[in-house]
Design a protein around this motif. Structure first.
Motif, PDB file in Angstrom:
ATOM      1  N   LYS A  70      41.577  43.314  48.303  1.00 57.59           N
ATOM      2  CA  LYS A  70      41.385  44.539  47.776  1.00 57.59           C
ATOM      3  C   LYS A  70      40.553  44.554  47.019  1.00 57.59           C
ATOM      4  O   LYS A  70      39.607  44.260  46.910  1.00 57.59           O
ATOM      5  CB  LYS A  70      42.190  45.379  47.929  1.00 57.59           C
ATOM      6  CG  LYS A  70      43.136  45.835  49.129  1.00 57.59           C
ATOM      7  CD  LYS A  70      43.940  47.825  49.241  1.00 57.59           C
ATOM      8  CE  LYS A  70      44.708  47.670  50.339  1.00 57.59           C
ATOM      9  NZ  LYS A  70      43.286  48.171  51.544  1.00 57.59           N
ATOM     10  N   ARG A  71      41.098  43.657  46.388  1.00 58.98           N
ATOM     11  CA  ARG A  71      40.690  43.049  44.146  1.00 58.98           C
ATOM     12  C   ARG A  71      38.808  42.686  44.628  1.00 58.98           C
ATOM     13  O   ARG A  71      38.409  42.486  44.353  1.00 58.98           O
ATOM     14  CB  ARG A  71      41.281  42.489  43.376  1.00 58.98           C
ATOM     15  CG  ARG A  71      40.746  42.414  42.277  1.00 58.98           C
ATOM     16  CD  ARG A  71      40.358  43.663  41.791  1.00 58.98           C
ATOM     17  NE  ARG A  71      42.083  44.052  40.550  1.00 58.98           N
ATOM     18  CZ  ARG A  71      42.128  44.982  40.033  1.00 58.98           C
ATOM     19  NH1 ARG A  71      41.133  45.568  39.851  1.00 58.98           N
ATOM     20  NH2 ARG A  71      43.035  45.451  39.436  1.00 58.98           N
ATOM     21  N   ARG A  74      36.718  41.343  50.180  1.00 58.80           N
ATOM     22  CA  ARG A  74      36.496  40.447  51.552  1.00 58.80           C
ATOM     23  C   ARG A  74      38.162  39.699  51.415  1.00 58.80           C
ATOM     24  O   ARG A  74      39.083  40.014  51.035  1.00 58.80           O
ATOM     25  CB  ARG A  74      35.943  39.253  51.327  1.00 58.80           C
ATOM     26  CG  ARG A  74      36.203  38.414  49.600  1.00 58.80           C
ATOM     27  CD  ARG A  74      34.783  37.219  49.496  1.00 58.80           C
ATOM     28  NE  ARG A  74      35.347  36.405  48.731  1.00 58.80           N
ATOM     29  CZ  ARG A  74      36.989  35.650  48.256  1.00 58.80           C
ATOM     30  NH1 ARG A  74      36.921  35.267  49.373  1.00 58.80           N
ATOM     31  NH2 ARG A  74      36.232  34.603  47.916  1.00 58.80           N
ATOM     32  N   ALA A  75      38.325  39.199  52.789  1.00 58.13           N
ATOM     33  CA  ALA A  75      39.268  38.780  53.120  1.00 58.13           C
ATOM     34  C   ALA A  75      39.261  36.985  52.620  1.00 58.13           C
ATOM     35  O   ALA A  75      38.197  36.496  52.398  1.00 58.13           O
ATOM     36  CB  ALA A  75      38.594  38.563  54.639  1.00 58.13           C
ATOM     37  N   MET A  76      40.656  36.426  52.458  1.00 60.11           N
ATOM     38  CA  MET A  76      40.143  35.757  51.159  1.00 60.11           C
ATOM     39  C   MET A  76      40.645  34.308  52.772  1.00 60.11           C
ATOM     40  O   MET A  76      40.290  34.235  53.469  1.00 60.11           O
ATOM     41  CB  MET A  76      42.203  35.290  51.236  1.00 60.11           C
ATOM     42  CG  MET A  76      41.949  36.260  49.973  1.00 60.11           C
ATOM     43  SD  MET A  76      44.007  36.316  49.053  1.00 60.11           S
ATOM     44  CE  MET A  76      44.131  34.503  48.340  1.00 60.11           C
ATOM     45  N   THR A  77      40.149  33.375  52.455  1.00 56.25           N
ATOM     46  CA  THR A  77      39.775  31.922  52.686  1.00 56.25           C
ATOM     47  C   THR A  77      40.547  31.132  53.624  1.00 56.25           C
ATOM     48  O   THR A  77      42.241  31.444  52.158  1.00 56.25           O
ATOM     49  CB  THR A  77      38.787  31.478  52.332  1.00 56.25           C
ATOM     50  OG1 THR A  77      39.276  30.288  50.730  1.00 56.25           O
ATOM     51  CG2 THR A  77      37.248  31.600  51.936  1.00 56.25           C
ATOM     52  N   ASP A  78      41.163  30.510  54.159  1.00 55.87           N
ATOM     53  CA  ASP A  78      41.825  29.386  54.676  1.00 55.87           C
ATOM     54  C   ASP A  78      42.896  28.620  53.122  1.00 55.87           C
ATOM     55  O   ASP A  78      44.046  29.202  52.497  1.00 55.87           O
ATOM     56  CB  ASP A  78      42.176  28.949  55.595  1.00 55.87           C
ATOM     57  CG  ASP A  78      41.836  29.478  56.849  1.00 55.87           C
ATOM     58  OD1 ASP A  78      42.420  30.442  56.883  1.00 55.87           O
ATOM     59  OD2 ASP A  78      41.619  28.894  57.452  1.00 55.87           O
ATOM     60  N   ASP A  79      41.911  28.496  52.129  1.00 55.03           N
ATOM     61  CA  ASP A  79      41.942  27.435  50.998  1.00 55.03           C
ATOM     62  C   ASP A  79      42.140  28.069  49.735  1.00 55.03           C
ATOM     63  O   ASP A  79      43.642  28.322  49.524  1.00 55.03           O
ATOM     64  CB  ASP A  79      40.593  27.054  50.388  1.00 55.03           C
ATOM     65  CG  ASP A  79      40.315  25.490  51.098  1.00 55.03           C
ATOM     66  OD1 ASP A  79      41.888  25.067  51.773  1.00 55.03           O
ATOM     67  OD2 ASP A  79      39.394  25.515  51.124  1.00 55.03           O
ATOM     68  N   GLU A  80      42.532  29.477  49.965  1.00 55.47           N
ATOM     69  CA  GLU A  80      42.381  30.914  48.671  1.00 55.47           C
ATOM     70  C   GLU A  80      43.851  30.664  49.244  1.00 55.47           C
ATOM     71  O   GLU A  80      44.952  31.341  48.457  1.00 55.47           O
ATOM     72  CB  GLU A  80      41.254  31.913  49.140  1.00 55.47           C
ATOM     73  CG  GLU A  80      40.592  31.735  48.202  1.00 55.47           C
ATOM     74  CD  GLU A  80      39.437  32.769  47.934  1.00 55.47           C
ATOM     75  OE1 GLU A  80      38.387  32.707  47.296  1.00 55.47           O
ATOM     76  OE2 GLU A  80      39.638  33.237  48.868  1.00 55.47           O
ATOM     77  N   ARG A  81      44.441  31.209  50.191  1.00 53.57           N
ATOM     78  CA  ARG A  81      45.732  31.532  50.627  1.00 53.57           C
ATOM     79  C   ARG A  81      46.246  30.715  50.666  1.00 53.57           C
ATOM     80  O   ARG A  81      47.690  30.641  50.337  1.00 53.57           O
ATOM     81  CB  ARG A  81      45.606  31.933  52.648  1.00 53.57           C
ATOM     82  CG  ARG A  81      45.045  33.570  53.095  1.00 53.57           C
ATOM     83  CD  ARG A  81      44.809  33.497  53.967  1.00 53.57           C
ATOM     84  NE  ARG A  81      44.686  35.151  54.267  1.00 53.57           N
ATOM     85  CZ  ARG A  81      45.062  35.771  54.421  1.00 53.57           C
ATOM     86  NH1 ARG A  81      46.026  36.043  53.774  1.00 53.57           N
ATOM     87  NH2 ARG A  81      44.612  37.188  54.603  1.00 53.57           N
ATOM     88  N   LEU A 101      46.106  42.282  39.227  1.00 49.77           N
ATOM     89  CA  LEU A 101      46.033  43.435  38.104  1.00 49.77           C
ATOM     90  C   LEU A 101      44.739  43.430  37.185  1.00 49.77           C
ATOM     91  O   LEU A 101      44.038  45.081  36.467  1.00 49.77           O
ATOM     92  CB  LEU A 101      47.395  44.659  37.877  1.00 49.77           C
ATOM     93  CG  LEU A 101      47.927  44.794  38.788  1.00 49.77           C
ATOM     94  CD1 LEU A 101      49.741  45.283  38.148  1.00 49.77           C
ATOM     95  CD2 LEU A 101      47.133  45.722  39.593  1.00 49.77           C
ATOM     96  N   THR A 102      45.242  42.472  36.524  1.00 42.91           N
ATOM     97  CA  THR A 102      43.542  42.545  35.383  1.00 42.91           C
ATOM     98  C   THR A 102      43.272  42.049  35.502  1.00 42.91           C
ATOM     99  O   THR A 102      41.784  42.764  35.126  1.00 42.91           O
ATOM    100  CB  THR A 102      44.219  41.578  33.739  1.00 42.91           C
ATOM    101  OG1 THR A 102      45.488  39.884  34.593  1.00 42.91           O
ATOM    102  CG2 THR A 102      45.955  41.986  33.773  1.00 42.91           C
ATOM    103  N   LEU A 103      42.414  41.465  36.453  1.00 43.23           N
ATOM    104  CA  LEU A 103      41.140  40.247  36.726  1.00 43.23           C
ATOM    105  C   LEU A 103      40.101  41.103  37.247  1.00 43.23           C
ATOM    106  O   LEU A 103      40.895  41.912  38.934  1.00 43.23           O
ATOM    107  CB  LEU A 103      41.449  39.382  37.493  1.00 43.23           C
ATOM    108  CG  LEU A 103      42.071  38.027  36.358  1.00 43.23           C
ATOM    109  CD1 LEU A 103      42.264  36.411  37.029  1.00 43.23           C
ATOM    110  CD2 LEU A 103      41.486  37.658  34.904  1.00 43.23           C
ATOM    111  N   ASP A 104      38.619  41.131  37.433  1.00 41.91           N
ATOM    112  CA  ASP A 104      38.016  42.019  38.556  1.00 41.91           C
ATOM    113  C   ASP A 104      37.370  40.719  39.181  1.00 41.91           C
ATOM    114  O   ASP A 104      38.819  39.579  39.426  1.00 41.91           O
ATOM    115  CB  ASP A 104      36.485  42.030  37.331  1.00 41.91           C
ATOM    116  CG  ASP A 104      36.444  40.771  37.127  1.00 41.91           C
ATOM    117  OD1 ASP A 104      35.436  39.710  37.816  1.00 41.91           O
ATOM    118  OD2 ASP A 104      35.545  41.404  36.077  1.00 41.91           O
ATOM    119  N   GLY A 105      37.241  41.248  40.504  1.00 41.24           N
ATOM    120  CA  GLY A 105      36.989  40.338  41.747  1.00 41.24           C
ATOM    121  C   GLY A 105      36.300  39.574  41.921  1.00 41.24           C
ATOM    122  O   GLY A 105      36.566  38.237  42.245  1.00 41.24           O
TER     123      GLY A 105
END
Length: 118
Positions: A70-71, A74-81, A101-105
């Motif tokens: 949500k932040r 977009r959907a996260m990539t497999d590497d990001e997951r 909660l503190t960082l922007d996208g």
């Protein structure tokens, strides 16, 4: 008892049947002592607790992934997951809550891409 010896269903069901006091014909010698039955029951309780914890951990990971997506917008990539799961284990829930909660996208995407994310 009709299942093969190595069937996972059998390995899960047998301790449960013993736990509830069912007699398993041909499985346990008649002179099995109470401590053997207790050991099986304790193993099964431990197995249940482990499975509950795995479910809780998976739920935390999925909830955090939804927040991250949500932040990010977009959907996260497999590497990001994978990175998220590793950091959840290493840094803990509170730190990842703070990050999402503190960082922007854009900054969050950079944090996920940084191999030394803290």
């Amino acid at each position: 008892m009709a299942l093969p010896e190595d069937a996972w269903e059998r390995s899960v069901a047998l301790p449960l049947l013993v736990h509830f006091g069912y007699e398993i014909p041909g499985q346990l010698p008649e002179d099995v002592e109470d401590d053997v039955i207790m050991e099986i029951q304790e193993w099964f309780k431990s197995y249940q607790a482990e499975q509950r914890q795995l479910g809780l951990d998976e739920g935390k990971r999925l909830a955090l992934a939804r927040l991250f997506e949500k932040r990010l917008g977009r959907a996260m990539t497999d590497d990001e997951r994978s990175t998220l799961a590793e950091r959840l284990a290493r840094l803990g829930e509170e730190r990842l809550d703070e990050v999402v909660l503190t960082l922007d996208g854009e900054t969050l995407a950079a944090w996920l891409a940084n191999p030394e994310g803290r």
